[in-house]
Write a protein that holds these residues in place. Structure first.
Motif, mmCIF file in Angstrom:
data_model
loop_
_atom_site.group_PDB
_atom_site.id
_atom_site.type_symbol
_atom_site.label_atom_id
_atom_site.label_comp_id
_atom_site.label_asym_id
_atom_site.label_seq_id
_atom_site.Cartn_x
_atom_site.Cartn_y
_atom_site.Cartn_z
ATOM 1 N N PHE A 223 71.320 -6.005 4.677
ATOM 2 C CA PHE A 223 71.485 -7.377 4.220
ATOM 3 C C PHE A 223 70.375 -8.220 4.834
ATOM 4 C CE2 PHE A 223 75.748 -5.480 4.274
ATOM 5 C CZ PHE A 223 75.968 -5.479 2.913
ATOM 6 N N LEU B 14 70.790 -11.567 6.671
ATOM 7 C CA LEU B 14 71.571 -11.592 7.910
ATOM 8 C C LEU B 14 70.707 -11.076 9.065
ATOM 9 C CD1 LEU B 14 73.918 -11.978 5.926
ATOM 10 C CD2 LEU B 14 75.190 -10.253 7.168
ATOM 11 N N GLU C 159 74.156 -9.375 13.011
ATOM 12 C CA GLU C 159 75.170 -9.641 11.978
ATOM 13 C C GLU C 159 75.360 -8.428 11.074
ATOM 14 O OE1 GLU C 159 75.047 -14.455 11.240
ATOM 15 O OE2 GLU C 159 73.500 -13.231 10.288
ATOM 16 N N ARG D 201 74.099 0.657 11.321
ATOM 17 C CA ARG D 201 75.200 0.040 10.587
ATOM 18 C C ARG D 201 76.245 1.091 10.212
ATOM 19 N NH1 ARG D 201 73.535 -3.092 5.133
ATOM 20 N NH2 ARG D 201 73.364 -0.928 4.490
ATOM 21 N N THR E 168 77.531 -6.134 13.018
ATOM 22 C CA THR E 168 78.898 -6.672 13.145
ATOM 23 C C THR E 168 79.665 -6.509 11.840
ATOM 24 O OG1 THR E 168 77.952 -8.337 14.595
ATOM 25 C CG2 THR E 168 80.221 -8.675 13.915
ATOM 26 N N LEU E 169 78.963 -6.748 10.741
ATOM 27 C CA LEU E 169 79.626 -6.675 9.436
ATOM 28 C C LEU E 169 80.211 -5.283 9.202
ATOM 29 C CD1 LEU E 169 80.118 -8.552 7.098
ATOM 30 C CD2 LEU E 169 78.117 -7.594 5.973
ATOM 31 N N ALA E 170 79.525 -4.272 9.719
ATOM 32 C CA ALA E 170 79.998 -2.897 9.515
ATOM 33 C C ALA E 170 81.290 -2.620 10.278
ATOM 34 C CB ALA E 170 78.912 -1.908 9.939
ATOM 35 N N THR E 171 81.658 -3.513 11.206
ATOM 36 C CA THR E 171 82.910 -3.311 11.948
ATOM 37 C C THR E 171 84.045 -4.106 11.302
ATOM 38 O OG1 THR E 171 82.602 -5.211 13.404
ATOM 39 C CG2 THR E 171 81.578 -3.152 14.089
ATOM 40 N N TYR E 172 83.746 -4.712 10.164
ATOM 41 C CA TYR E 172 84.674 -5.603 9.459
ATOM 42 C C TYR E 172 86.090 -5.038 9.377
ATOM 43 C CZ TYR E 172 86.185 -8.765 5.721
ATOM 44 O OH TYR E 172 86.841 -9.702 4.974
ATOM 45 N N ALA E 173 86.157 -3.755 8.974
ATOM 46 C CA ALA E 173 87.480 -3.198 8.674
ATOM 47 C C ALA E 173 88.057 -2.396 9.835
ATOM 48 C CB ALA E 173 87.381 -2.327 7.433
#
Lengths: 303, 241
Positions: free
Chosen positions: B95, B98, B102, B154, B105-110
């Motif tokens: 992304f 980002l 970020e 990621r 971090t986004l990859a740890t979303y779930a």
């Protein structure tokens, strides 16, 4: 003379607040789906009507104090309007997206949804205008020698607060990150373990909730409701979002206030019938000089 | 068996891209899928990830199993989240708007709230120290090699135990490529299972334990890397003689 100018500035800020709150919804949905949700102006109208029915019901329910009614109506209107926005997404846009339909068809679907909301309202509740009950007594407050009505001040403060909150959500939270990420590359979102539909639903809920809030504030400020009230203001907010640079929430805020000021200043110096002509001409000139809008950047070409 | 693909047929629209391929990957293995452009390598990876059509292929026939259970009905995000399979896509697909941090971090979303994210972040930064240096940078400003590291980092942050890599060496300078393969080797030594798609067949076979050769949607050869490296047919067609 001086007082007239001050009043004009407050009026401009108030209308700018309405435009901005609605423009934010266009902007959020566009950022995530690259879709102009043309039903959004009518979602604002639905918000105003929902607020009207809630207010009438609660006033009829007995002796609740007005402040309590208002405290209940704000969240309820926002939640119910969110549900309307989410329902439109679910019923109208999602099936087209699943089938990989061309953007043009989705945009036409959005226009149809708006018309359906207007005419469903007309068919069910009739053409007569409704007047919104008075919940807050209009009072004039004095700010360092400037007088402004409490309602006007509240609208302006709410618009700025909403913007600050939204900016925080988008820049600091994981869902905000996901919203920015999805606008850059939708393909890679599920690879991060994120269900894309969740982000889309959240975005519609957020945008529609803000439209509901705008509808409530508008109905309190200008207490006459009719089924077409969302059409013109919706178009204007959309144009404000484009002038600000659609997809950038700062753009929606600035575009909204810019339109508010241009309109009020046009009326201050020209006959009021010139208002929209002058306002739109100025916006057209801005887009002519800067087609991506004030804050917009043309998207990076992805390799 | 960690992954089993059985007689997989997949279409793009009405065009059949895979004509019944079968392959398997065991826990802890490095397996490579080699073949020319358009042979169906990416299609295979996208099918395993269950990426939705129309961008990705539609599975027509056959089955894909993770640890013996069919995953045909599982959406991509759950393949990542619940089955711990990750794809590092072709072209990296980071992304760009980002920051590096970020993206990670986004990859740890779930992921679970109480997972040890700090430890995973340390692991990524130890593997790719350049990412630590550039954590605040907007990621589209990274070099191609750094972007590839970010794409891998990621995937690791999503807590995967099976990683699919699509042309990770594409466009990288030889030195960076070595660095990347070294990192992958380390991951494998710590138990990561790897399915690698590569156009550079020689590099891929030297790295992997086993390989499959894909040609226009069918598997035409398979075996241990040594076997394929010495196969006259494979040598002629994919290793330049």
């Amino acid at each position: 003379m001086f007082d007239g100018i001050i009043q004009n500035i407050f009026n401009a800020l108030q209308w700018g607040s309405f435009y901005s709150l609605i423009a934010l919804g266009y902007c959020l949905v566009y950022g995530v789906l690259l879709l102009i949700n043309f039903a959004h102006g009518d979602v604002f109208m639905v918000g105003a009507y929902l607020a009207f029915f809630l207010a009438t019901c609660l006033l009829g329910a007995g002796s609740l104090p007005h402040w309590l009614i208002l405290a209940l109506i704000v969240p309820l209107t926002m939640i119910l309007t969110s549900l309307v926005g989410v329902a439109i997404e679910r019923v109208a846009y999602r099936p087209l997206r699943r089938k990989g339909a061309n953007k043009l068809y989705v945009v036409i679907t959005a226009l149809m949804c708006g018309l359906i909301l207007e005419h469903a309202n007309l068919a069910i509740f009739g053409a007569s205008r409704r007047s919104f009950p008075t919940l807050v007594d209009q009072a004039t407050i004095n700010l360092a020698g400037l007088s402004v009505t409490n309602l006007k001040m509240a609208v302006i403060v709410v618009a700025f607060l909403v913007f600050i909150l939204l900016e925080l959500v988008i820049s600091k939270t994981k869902i905000g990150m996901a919203m920015r990420a999805i606008s850059y590359d939708r393909f890679a979102i599920p690879l991060m373990g994120i269900p894309p539909e969740n982000i889309i639903v959240f975005t519609f809920a957020l945008g529609s909730g803000l439209a509901g809030l705008a509808g409530l504030l508008f109905a309190m400020s200008y207490p006459v409701l009719d089924p077409y009230m969302g059409a013109m203001i919706g178009w204007k907010a959309f144009i404000a979002a484009v002038v600000g640079g659609i997809g950038e929430i700062r753009g929606a805020l600035v575009g909204g206030f810019l339109l508010g000021f241009v309109e009020i200043m046009a009326v201050a110096f020209f006959p009021s019938t010139f208002r929209d002509l002058i306002a739109f001409t100025i916006l057209l000139l801005i887009l002519w000089k800067k087609p991506t809008g004030l804050f917009g950047v043309s998207r990076y070409q992805k390799i | 068996m960690l992954l089993t693909v059985e007689d997989l047929h997949a279409n793009y629209g009405t065009i059949e891209a895979l004509h019944g391929i079968s392959l398997h990957v065991a826990e802890g293995e490095i397996v490579t899928l080699i073949g020319a452009n358009g042979a169906g390598k990416t299609t295979t990876l996208h099918s395993i990830m269950r990426l939705p059509p129309p961008e990705a292929p539609k599975t027509i026939k056959g089955d894909i199993k993770i640890q013996g259970e069919s995953i045909l009905a599982i959406p991509t995000h759950d393949v990542v989240r619940k089955l711990h399979v990750a794809l590092v896509p072709e072209g990296r697909r980071i992304f760009g708007n980002l920051s590096v941090m970020e993206n990670l971090t986004l990859a740890t979303y779930a992921r679970n709230r109480n997972d040890d994210l700090e430890q995973d972040l340390d692991q990524v930064f130890t593997l790719f120290p350049r990412l630590a240096e550039r954590r605040k940078q907007r990621s589209e400003l990274l070099s191609g090699g750094e972007q590839q590291m970010l794409a891998m980092g990621r995937a690791l942050m999503s807590n995967c135990r099976f990683i699919l890599l699509d042309e990770p060496s594409m466009g990288l300078a030889p030195l960076l490529m070595q660095e990347l393969f070294k990192a992958m080797r380390q991951l494998n030594e710590h138990g990561m299972t790897i399915l690698l798609v590569e156009q550079n067949a020689r590099v891929a076979l030297r790295f992997a334990h086993r390989g499959y050769v894909l040609d226009t949607g069918s598997i035409v050869a398979e075996g241990t890397s040594d076997l394929l490296l010495n196969d006259p047919e494979v040598k002629r067609a994919y290793l330049g003689g």
